[in-house]
Design a protein around this motif. Sequence first.
Motif, PDB file in Angstrom:
ATOM      1  N   SER A  10       0.845  -1.169  -0.050  1.00 56.05           N
ATOM      2  CA  SER A  10       0.035   0.196  -0.132  1.00 56.05           C
ATOM      3  C   SER A  10       0.746   1.108  -0.100  1.00 56.05           C
ATOM      4  O   SER A  10       1.569   1.142   0.972  1.00 56.05           O
ATOM      5  CB  SER A  10      -0.869   0.015   1.193  1.00 56.05           C
ATOM      6  N   ASP A  42      -1.587  -1.372  -3.782  1.00 58.20           N
ATOM      7  CA  ASP A  42      -2.915  -1.298  -3.380  1.00 58.20           C
ATOM      8  C   ASP A  42      -3.146  -0.205  -2.819  1.00 58.20           C
ATOM      9  O   ASP A  42      -3.123   0.372  -1.770  1.00 58.20           O
ATOM     10  CB  ASP A  42      -2.818  -2.381  -2.089  1.00 58.20           C
ATOM     11  N   TYR A 194      -8.811  -4.335   0.456  1.00 59.86           N
ATOM     12  CA  TYR A 194      -7.973  -5.243  -0.082  1.00 59.86           C
ATOM     13  C   TYR A 194      -8.159  -6.742  -0.259  1.00 59.86           C
ATOM     14  O   TYR A 194      -7.761  -7.485  -0.902  1.00 59.86           O
ATOM     15  CB  TYR A 194      -6.602  -5.227   0.763  1.00 59.86           C
ATOM     16  N   SER A 198      -7.385  -7.972  -4.198  1.00 56.26           N
ATOM     17  CA  SER A 198      -6.161  -8.624  -4.094  1.00 56.26           C
ATOM     18  C   SER A 198      -6.500 -10.191  -5.025  1.00 56.26           C
ATOM     19  O   SER A 198      -5.860 -10.378  -5.754  1.00 56.26           O
ATOM     20  CB  SER A 198      -5.638  -9.054  -2.882  1.00 56.26           C
TER      21      SER A 198
END
Length: 457
Positions: A10, A42, A194, A198
Amino acid sequence: MTTIVRFAPSPTGFIHIGNTRIALFNWLFALQNKGQFILRFDDTDTLRSKTEYAEATIADLEWLGIEPVRIEYQSKRIPLYDAAAEKLTAAGVLYPCYETAEELERKRKLRLARRLPPIYGREALKLTAADREKLEAEGRRPHWRFLLPNFKDDPFAIARTEVHWDDLVRGRETVDLSSLSDPVLVREDGTYLYTFTSVVDDIDMDITHIIRGNDHITNSGVQISIIEALGAKVPALGHINLLTTASGEGISKRTGALSIGSLRRDGYEPMAVASLAVLIGTSENVTALPDMASLAAIFDPAATSKSASKFDPADLDALNRALIHAMPFEEVSERLAALGIKGDRAGAFWLAVRGNLSKVSDAAAWWTIVNEGPATDVAVAAEDIDFVRAAFDLLPAEPWSRETWKQWTDAVKDQSGRKGKGLFMPLRIALTGLTSGPELADLLPLFGREGTLARRP
């Protein structure tokens, strides 16, 4: 099948040694298997994600020698997540919930008081279309949860449901879905978490192996369920131990502690950082490897300890020295030139001083001593002044070589009767202004006879 791994930080701070350990494990795994490494940001948290952090991460990975085949940003892939969310909604496994944070906390405490697991009770599944319309008319916006497959027919009759995988690092792993709340995949504002993005990205990018921190083990059980709900193949999973500071505290991007940028600015070599980050907490001896290929040759994810490992920057010093002491001039010439160390003598100078350096930047001080005169740290003792002056009168004629030092000190020894430390230390202090350093046999030709005589006290 091509091995494809990813590193998905991130961009909410500068990557630290803990993040980098995960990136290195993935990179080395890709090297071992002639695979591909994808860097994927992310960055769906628009409030905390910053472009400068992403740019710094790219620069830090490049400094370490990690070369992504592609760089992706989740913020640019929203339509992909929209489509996946629609698919899960149509399948009846993504459902809207309207509780506020305060209401959820009250429910959690109530379940604890009744000695029930503090997980979400799926009350939102009981809402009718009319109930949802009423709540939205009141101004409530739904968040969306994924219905975990931890039941047979009745979602309110939760049963033990085990998810298994053979972990690349830890061996057989099991997560019981009945102990978990249905995860929120979509926030009230419509942004994705996420846990969901993801999975969607891993499927779309054909990720074959996921290596990440062992704090994601439970999350992996959830994500396996989402992957299967989307009809995709589950990648191989590996969970490595986390790093802590030397005092045992967690490492956080928010504090900036042990960031790769700070270690680089402090003068550490990338392979010293990489060697320690990868080998600490494994069954391998922690040694400084000269390049990534050498590190990949001994890299074994399964050799990693299950418990956390402490990362002490002080441990970098020995590794850094080992790399510098063996570093050829050709490898460091451009960096030396940036320090002002260049010209015909630069190569001989490097070979003379590298064995006494902890960092490449330390060479600048010795370049000053060679070219401008001794440091001022230590002066020749009063009782040694006459001895040193007489010794300078015995300097051999040029040309000088590495043998000149022995010729000179043999002559001084014969005349003065001094030997050992009493002979060599006053001369070292007079020549360098320091009590230790590189071999004077190597330095003397760099000084030259005229430069040496200029050091006569």
